[in-house]
Scaffold this motif. Sequence first.
Motif, PDB file in Angstrom:
ATOM      1  N   ASP A  50       0.836  -1.198   0.000  1.00 56.26           N
ATOM      2  CA  ASP A  50       0.000   0.000   0.000  1.00 56.26           C
ATOM      3  C   ASP A  50       0.875   1.255   0.000  1.00 56.26           C
ATOM      4  N   PHE A  53      -1.341   5.347   2.570  1.00 57.21           N
ATOM      5  CA  PHE A  53      -2.189   4.963   3.691  1.00 57.21           C
ATOM      6  C   PHE A  53      -2.099   5.981   4.821  1.00 57.21           C
ATOM      7  N   TYR A  68      -4.025  -2.383  12.724  1.00 53.16           N
ATOM      8  CA  TYR A  68      -3.753  -2.275  11.290  1.00 53.16           C
ATOM      9  C   TYR A  68      -2.956  -3.477  10.798  1.00 53.16           C
ATOM     10  N   ILE A  71      -5.315  -6.195  10.241  1.00 51.86           N
ATOM     11  CA  ILE A  71      -6.070  -5.982   9.009  1.00 51.86           C
ATOM     12  C   ILE A  71      -5.218  -6.332   7.794  1.00 51.86           C
ATOM     13  N   SER A  79       3.482  -1.250   3.743  1.00 52.58           N
ATOM     14  CA  SER A  79       2.608  -0.089   3.662  1.00 52.58           C
ATOM     15  C   SER A  79       3.357   1.168   4.059  1.00 52.58           C
ATOM     16  N   SER A 325      -4.259   2.507  -1.267  1.00 56.46           N
ATOM     17  CA  SER A 325      -5.667   2.498  -0.871  1.00 56.46           C
ATOM     18  C   SER A 325      -6.191   3.901  -0.609  1.00 56.46           C
ATOM     19  N   VAL A 327      -6.948   4.886   2.167  1.00 58.17           N
ATOM     20  CA  VAL A 327      -7.941   4.715   3.221  1.00 58.17           C
ATOM     21  C   VAL A 327      -7.449   5.454   4.470  1.00 58.17           C
ATOM     22  N   PRO A 330      -8.801   2.989   8.951  1.00 59.36           N
ATOM     23  CA  PRO A 330      -9.836   1.968   8.761  1.00 59.36           C
ATOM     24  C   PRO A 330     -10.198   1.274  10.067  1.00 59.36           C
ATOM     25  N   TYR A 336     -11.035  -1.283   4.724  1.00 57.84           N
ATOM     26  CA  TYR A 336      -9.687  -1.126   4.177  1.00 57.84           C
ATOM     27  C   TYR A 336      -9.565  -1.684   2.760  1.00 57.84           C
ATOM     28  N   TYR A 337     -10.101  -2.868   2.511  1.00 54.91           N
ATOM     29  CA  TYR A 337      -9.904  -3.538   1.222  1.00 54.91           C
ATOM     30  C   TYR A 337     -10.898  -3.105   0.139  1.00 54.91           C
TER      31      TYR A 337
END
Length: 388
Positions: A50, A53, A68, A71, A79, A325, A327, A330, A336-337
């Motif tokens: 990712d 983020f 996280y 997740i 990430s 993402s 995001v 999350p 998240y996905y």
Amino acid sequence: MKNLLLSTRSSRVVSIIISAILLMLFLTHTAEAQKRNRQTQAPPDNTFHDSHFHLTNYIQEGVDIHKYLEIMGSRVGRSTLFGIPLQQMWYYPNSGNYAPTYYLQSDAPLYYYSFTDAYIASIYNSLSKEEKQRFDPMIIGFNPADMYAKAHIKRVLHTFPGVFTGIGEFSIHKEFVSAKVAGEVASLTNPALDSLLDFAGEVGLVVLFHNDMDMPFAKAGTEPIYLTQMKDLLKRHPKTTIIWAHVGLGRIVRPIQGSPSAPSTERTPRQMQIVDDILSDPALRHVYFDISWDEVAKYIVASPEVLRNSITILNRYPDRFLFGSDVVAPTSPEMYYAVYNMYEPLWKGLKPETSEKLRKGNYERIFNEARQKVRQWEKVHVSTGAKK
């Protein structure tokens, strides 16, 4: 003698019970450790990294880093890690008892929140060595309109050596946000921005920033208002690795239309030509795009024609795009996905080698190189006594 035997037997029973308890504690600890290792060690078959983020939101609240990691599981290998550089002010005369958590929920201004860098560094330094390998923290707590922005970045590197890999995501022109920021409005022509981009290139920091290609509700068929300034800025910093977030798009700043009659979601040849011109220019080979954010995903999968045009450009330049993402904090795997899953038609349509680079390969190449360069700069410029 009888009392002695009873005492001995009681001691043995107590000893057995204590041993059993200790064994149970050991097994529980081992199981938890194994679970943690499964969560933190990026498996070779992870689906993506990712590149974009946000751990925290516009009021500096977010998800716990270990939550996280849970997740991420085995689906996400690595990430980036950053918050939001801006804090939404809770101005009572404007919203009363309602506490805004997003910039669209209040007319009150936004202001730069520099403590975010110290917070991210402390979160990162609380992780194990194995967990740290999965993250690339980014510096964001600076005002890009301030000539002291460079000094802030340098100070963060000296204070937290061994932590940061890049700077961003920070914004220059961003619909609704730019006008709300207290103080001087950021600009692509401000020497302060050139100063921090030069410094990032010197250190080896990856730069991720948001800049809308055009103004909201722009007239179709016209030159995107910020495009020329953006390309000039990029060309002034050939030694700096720059990722242009969201391919220059926004919530209201849609793909450039070739004519007033073109659908608002259509990535017309005009839009594709702009991207192609940038990626084919030898003077801009240090520039990359990310396709982060659900708003961008909506554009790309809007229709078969849009998707086909997007696949064409990605296959043509497989080394120049990254998935992120975008995001923010999350609270669940579903949240998240969601962005990645929106791109399912894109993943199916890309060449396998393009998909691999977009999802993982380009991230590894860019951020691994940045890690190495930044750590080398720190060895030379950060005093040994300051290192942890």
